[in-house]
Design a protein around this motif. Sequence first.
Motif, PDB file in Angstrom:
ATOM      1  N   PHE A 290       0.831  -1.196   0.000  1.00 12.61           N
ATOM      2  CA  PHE A 290       0.000   0.000   0.000  1.00 12.61           C
ATOM      3  C   PHE A 290       0.870   1.252   0.000  1.00 12.61           C
ATOM      4  CE2 PHE A 290      -2.652   3.218   2.016  1.00 12.61           C
ATOM      5  CZ  PHE A 290      -3.870   3.035   1.393  1.00 12.61           C
ATOM      6  N   PRO A 291       0.575   2.287  -0.749  1.00 12.85           N
ATOM      7  CA  PRO A 291      -0.596   2.353  -1.613  1.00 12.85           C
ATOM      8  C   PRO A 291      -0.374   1.927  -3.076  1.00 12.85           C
ATOM      9  CG  PRO A 291       0.381   4.539  -1.371  1.00 12.85           C
ATOM     10  CD  PRO A 291       1.221   3.606  -0.555  1.00 12.85           C
ATOM     11  N   ASN A 292       0.827   2.112  -3.620  1.00  9.23           N
ATOM     12  CA  ASN A 292       0.915   2.089  -5.086  1.00  9.23           C
ATOM     13  C   ASN A 292       2.008   1.176  -5.637  1.00  9.23           C
ATOM     14  OD1 ASN A 292       3.129   3.656  -4.245  1.00  9.23           O
ATOM     15  ND2 ASN A 292       3.152   4.789  -6.165  1.00  9.23           N
ATOM     16  N   PHE A 293       2.481   0.213  -4.831  1.00 13.39           N
ATOM     17  CA  PHE A 293       3.675  -0.550  -5.193  1.00 13.39           C
ATOM     18  C   PHE A 293       3.346  -2.036  -5.177  1.00 13.39           C
ATOM     19  CE2 PHE A 293       8.027  -2.060  -3.511  1.00 13.39           C
ATOM     20  CZ  PHE A 293       8.601  -2.080  -4.769  1.00 13.39           C
ATOM     21  N   VAL A 294       3.858  -2.752  -6.162  1.00 14.40           N
ATOM     22  CA  VAL A 294       3.632  -4.197  -6.259  1.00 14.40           C
ATOM     23  C   VAL A 294       4.978  -4.895  -6.451  1.00 14.40           C
ATOM     24  CG1 VAL A 294       2.708  -6.036  -7.745  1.00 14.40           C
ATOM     25  CG2 VAL A 294       1.287  -4.044  -7.186  1.00 14.40           C
ATOM     26  N   ILE A 295       5.175  -5.996  -5.737  1.00 16.37           N
ATOM     27  CA  ILE A 295       6.323  -6.877  -5.988  1.00 16.37           C
ATOM     28  C   ILE A 295       5.748  -8.212  -6.435  1.00 16.37           C
ATOM     29  CG2 ILE A 295       8.355  -8.019  -5.025  1.00 16.37           C
ATOM     30  CD1 ILE A 295       8.383  -5.864  -2.828  1.00 16.37           C
ATOM     31  N   LEU A 296       6.102  -8.609  -7.645  1.00 15.14           N
ATOM     32  CA  LEU A 296       5.542  -9.820  -8.241  1.00 15.14           C
ATOM     33  C   LEU A 296       6.685 -10.809  -8.474  1.00 15.14           C
ATOM     34  CD1 LEU A 296       3.441 -11.514  -9.714  1.00 15.14           C
ATOM     35  CD2 LEU A 296       3.479  -9.880 -11.572  1.00 15.14           C
ATOM     36  N   LEU A 297       6.772 -11.804  -7.574  1.00 10.91           N
ATOM     37  CA  LEU A 297       7.828 -12.826  -7.668  1.00 10.91           C
ATOM     38  C   LEU A 297       7.288 -14.034  -8.405  1.00 10.91           C
ATOM     39  CD1 LEU A 297       8.908 -12.499  -3.987  1.00 10.91           C
ATOM     40  CD2 LEU A 297      10.599 -12.544  -5.808  1.00 10.91           C
ATOM     41  N   TYR A 298       8.087 -14.646  -9.270  1.00  9.48           N
ATOM     42  CA  TYR A 298       7.598 -15.820  -9.995  1.00  9.48           C
ATOM     43  C   TYR A 298       8.761 -16.712 -10.385  1.00  9.48           C
ATOM     44  CZ  TYR A 298       9.056 -12.872 -13.842  1.00  9.48           C
ATOM     45  OH  TYR A 298       9.801 -12.063 -14.647  1.00  9.48           O
ATOM     46  N   GLN A 299       8.419 -17.981 -10.561  1.00  9.96           N
ATOM     47  CA  GLN A 299       9.398 -18.940 -11.063  1.00  9.96           C
ATOM     48  C   GLN A 299       9.407 -18.887 -12.580  1.00  9.96           C
ATOM     49  OE1 GLN A 299      11.527 -20.975  -9.373  1.00  9.96           O
ATOM     50  NE2 GLN A 299      10.854 -19.784  -7.612  1.00  9.96           N
ATOM     51  N   LEU A 300      10.588 -18.777 -13.148  1.00 10.85           N
ATOM     52  CA  LEU A 300      10.723 -18.805 -14.602  1.00 10.85           C
ATOM     53  C   LEU A 300      11.664 -19.967 -14.909  1.00 10.85           C
ATOM     54  CD1 LEU A 300      10.288 -17.535 -17.377  1.00 10.85           C
ATOM     55  CD2 LEU A 300      12.180 -15.993 -16.893  1.00 10.85           C
ATOM     56  N   GLY A 301      11.100 -21.089 -15.355  1.00 16.22           N
ATOM     57  CA  GLY A 301      11.907 -22.293 -15.441  1.00 16.22           C
ATOM     58  C   GLY A 301      12.373 -22.658 -14.046  1.00 16.22           C
ATOM     59  N   GLN A 375     -15.969 -10.703  -6.565  1.00 18.80           N
ATOM     60  CA  GLN A 375     -16.128 -12.093  -6.099  1.00 18.80           C
ATOM     61  C   GLN A 375     -14.999 -12.458  -5.122  1.00 18.80           C
ATOM     62  OE1 GLN A 375     -13.951 -15.109  -7.414  1.00 18.80           O
ATOM     63  NE2 GLN A 375     -14.426 -14.971  -9.607  1.00 18.80           N
ATOM     64  N   ASP A 376     -14.982 -13.696  -4.689  1.00 17.56           N
ATOM     65  CA  ASP A 376     -14.043 -14.108  -3.641  1.00 17.56           C
ATOM     66  C   ASP A 376     -12.591 -13.967  -4.084  1.00 17.56           C
ATOM     67  OD1 ASP A 376     -13.843 -15.129  -0.935  1.00 17.56           O
ATOM     68  OD2 ASP A 376     -13.046 -16.971  -1.817  1.00 17.56           O
ATOM     69  N   ASN A 377     -12.296 -14.243  -5.355  1.00 18.94           N
ATOM     70  CA  ASN A 377     -10.917 -14.123  -5.842  1.00 18.94           C
ATOM     71  C   ASN A 377     -10.480 -12.674  -6.006  1.00 18.94           C
ATOM     72  OD1 ASN A 377     -10.348 -16.803  -5.958  1.00 18.94           O
ATOM     73  ND2 ASN A 377      -9.869 -16.852  -8.136  1.00 18.94           N
ATOM     74  N   GLU A 378     -11.418 -11.746  -5.828  1.00 19.47           N
ATOM     75  CA  GLU A 378     -11.092 -10.322  -5.925  1.00 19.47           C
ATOM     76  C   GLU A 378     -11.002  -9.686  -4.540  1.00 19.47           C
ATOM     77  OE1 GLU A 378     -13.027  -9.067 -10.151  1.00 19.47           O
ATOM     78  OE2 GLU A 378     -14.468  -9.850  -8.715  1.00 19.47           O
ATOM     79  N   ILE A 379     -10.767 -10.512  -3.542  1.00 15.27           N
ATOM     80  CA  ILE A 379     -10.792 -10.046  -2.148  1.00 15.27           C
ATOM     81  C   ILE A 379      -9.633  -9.097  -1.829  1.00 15.27           C
ATOM     82  CG2 ILE A 379      -9.512 -12.066  -1.270  1.00 15.27           C
ATOM     83  CD1 ILE A 379     -11.337 -11.958   1.227  1.00 15.27           C
ATOM     84  N   ALA A 380      -8.511  -9.246  -2.528  1.00 15.62           N
ATOM     85  CA  ALA A 380      -7.378  -8.344  -2.260  1.00 15.62           C
ATOM     86  C   ALA A 380      -7.729  -6.911  -2.684  1.00 15.62           C
ATOM     87  CB  ALA A 380      -6.117  -8.828  -2.982  1.00 15.62           C
ATOM     88  N   ILE A 381      -8.548  -6.776  -3.727  1.00  8.81           N
ATOM     89  CA  ILE A 381      -9.016  -5.446  -4.156  1.00  8.81           C
ATOM     90  C   ILE A 381      -9.885  -4.843  -3.052  1.00  8.81           C
ATOM     91  CG2 ILE A 381     -10.426  -4.222  -5.852  1.00  8.81           C
ATOM     92  CD1 ILE A 381      -9.799  -6.520  -7.814  1.00  8.81           C
ATOM     93  N   ARG A 382     -10.767  -5.670  -2.518  1.00  7.43           N
ATOM     94  CA  ARG A 382     -11.659  -5.240  -1.443  1.00  7.43           C
ATOM     95  C   ARG A 382     -10.836  -4.771  -0.230  1.00  7.43           C
ATOM     96  NH1 ARG A 382     -16.886  -6.361  -1.163  1.00  7.43           N
ATOM     97  NH2 ARG A 382     -17.065  -8.060  -2.642  1.00  7.43           N
ATOM     98  N   HIS A 383      -9.821  -5.548   0.111  1.00 10.14           N
ATOM     99  CA  HIS A 383      -8.950  -5.203   1.246  1.00 10.14           C
ATOM    100  C   HIS A 383      -8.264  -3.859   0.999  1.00 10.14           C
ATOM    101  CE1 HIS A 383      -6.063  -5.594   4.491  1.00 10.14           C
ATOM    102  NE2 HIS A 383      -5.058  -5.575   3.639  1.00 10.14           N
ATOM    103  N   PHE A 384      -7.734  -3.682  -0.201  1.00  7.20           N
ATOM    104  CA  PHE A 384      -7.056  -2.423  -0.550  1.00  7.20           C
ATOM    105  C   PHE A 384      -7.993  -1.228  -0.337  1.00  7.20           C
ATOM    106  CE2 PHE A 384      -6.593   0.856  -3.789  1.00  7.20           C
ATOM    107  CZ  PHE A 384      -5.306   1.308  -3.547  1.00  7.20           C
ATOM    108  N   HIS A 385      -9.226  -1.349  -0.816  1.00  4.64           N
ATOM    109  CA  HIS A 385     -10.159  -0.221  -0.701  1.00  4.64           C
ATOM    110  C   HIS A 385     -10.599   0.001   0.745  1.00  4.64           C
ATOM    111  CE1 HIS A 385     -10.638   0.945  -4.907  1.00  4.64           C
ATOM    112  NE2 HIS A 385     -10.381  -0.330  -5.166  1.00  4.64           N
ATOM    113  N   LYS A 386     -10.624  -1.083   1.508  1.00  2.27           N
ATOM    114  CA  LYS A 386     -10.976  -0.948   2.928  1.00  2.27           C
ATOM    115  C   LYS A 386      -9.873  -0.176   3.664  1.00  2.27           C
ATOM    116  CE  LYS A 386     -12.787  -3.696   6.766  1.00  2.27           C
ATOM    117  NZ  LYS A 386     -11.894  -3.243   7.839  1.00  2.27           N
TER     118      LYS A 386
END
Lengths: 398, 110
Positions: A290-301, A375-386
């Motif tokens: 919060f508010p405007n930053f995302v860290i997106l970790l992922y496996q690549l191979g 919907q339930d999979n959009e709960i992180a959006i709901r949390h952010f707005h809360k």
Amino acid sequence: MAMKTELREKQWVEKYPDVGTEPLPTEPYLSQERFALERDLVFRRSWINVGRVDEIPGIGDYFVRDIAICKASILVVRGSDGIVRAFHNVCSHRSNTLVLDERGTCPGRLNCHFHNWVYSDTGELLWVPDEENFFDLDKRDHGLTPVNMDIWEGFVFVHLDPEPAQTLQSYLGGVADQLAGCPFDKMPLSQTYRVEERANWKVGLDAQNELYHFPFQHRHVAGDAFRTNDKRQSRYQDLRLYNYHSVWSCEYGESHKLTPIASTLYKFDGILRAFTIPQMIGEMDFFTVFPNFVILLYQLGTSTSYLTYHFWPLAVDRTIWEIRVHFREPLSVRERIRQEYFKCISRDTLQEDTAMHEAVHSGLASRAKPHIILQDNEIAIRHFHKVMEDRIGAGLPT
Amino acid sequence: MPAIDEPSLPEEFSDLQPYLEWALEPERARTEMRVASSMVEIRDFYDTVQPRLEAMIRYLEDFRDDPMPAPAHRLYLISLSLVEVANLVELYKRREVFEGCDPLRYASDQ
């Protein structure tokens, strides 16, 4: 491998009933008054990521980041004592913008190009031309204005409130705990995209902050990339809501077919060495800070990589979406080309996203709908707005 | 531009000579080439280079710890152009991203 993802419906609201299930109003994406409150109560009173220490490894290295919504230009510089500091990028004389380029290295001092006032790389005012012609000017009182700054795992955060109510560590809370020791420094910056979008900044952040859209909007590139149920609907492996932040994690799907190019690039090359990170929860973890930053970790191979997103508000309906792509140093040419391939696929996917963000904003701006439905999979959006509502409702510094 | 006597590409890859114009950097130049090319041109480039990718990688691995000679570097850049357009041929099967924005908004000089 055993599947870690539970496929049942409505599981996350069971875990976090407090975030509710109601529709959310559309007005906060559109209102000028709301935008001003977000500036004063959120962006001026939160820890904001402005970059990484890797960007300025040497003495005198600096970068400048604008927090446009606050009209702030932040100069982050590694001084001759090796310490990284943040200052308002403003000359003490008549408030000229001190450094005009986005990054560089200064030879131990920074010169204002208006009247050549000279500052040290630690912020002291060193030299004023024609100093004798000023009135009781004491240079010791007129160094650069420092900005509160702290560093977490190499990420540089600033806080525009002169007296932040929380330390960075306490602000980051569960994110800092989960990612403690994560070797971000082993994954240098490979590419930056900075795309100006005609959309409110929360539209893009919300659009990214769920996996529901993947089998649909990204059907051509990555429709079957992630774990889905027997109706081909996305499910998370895990989801955690923190004090202000969140993370959702997923497993890759089993049916994902490799194209001819991918088959060549993912072939075992004899020099492959796995690079995995114990801090990761799933095979892809999407941390919203919060508010405007995302860290997106992922496996690549067999190798871990990460992206960061920054959503920089310019106006209520204009945003810069900044995407930074980080890979480890490739061990082989095959790995290097694989990284490039992944970057190109990601970029095509992001182009789908940018068009979508703008189309969503247009729809919101028509005011045809007073609410959005989640919907339930959009709960992180709901949390952010809360979190946002709590912050603006309380008007309290954090 | 290659010197007079220097081959543009390593000898083993002289069959890729017609695609030398795809040996481009930085990323923006490859994106612009992709945008400026027809689907027929893109498919022709992909159909010729994709079956050679494994051989190209094996050839280039010999140079991974050293600065690549110019012909090898051009071959490497052709491989980057191949992955630049791979999606269009393999997944989209058309020249444009589906419901995407102008790709040049993502052009980068790095």
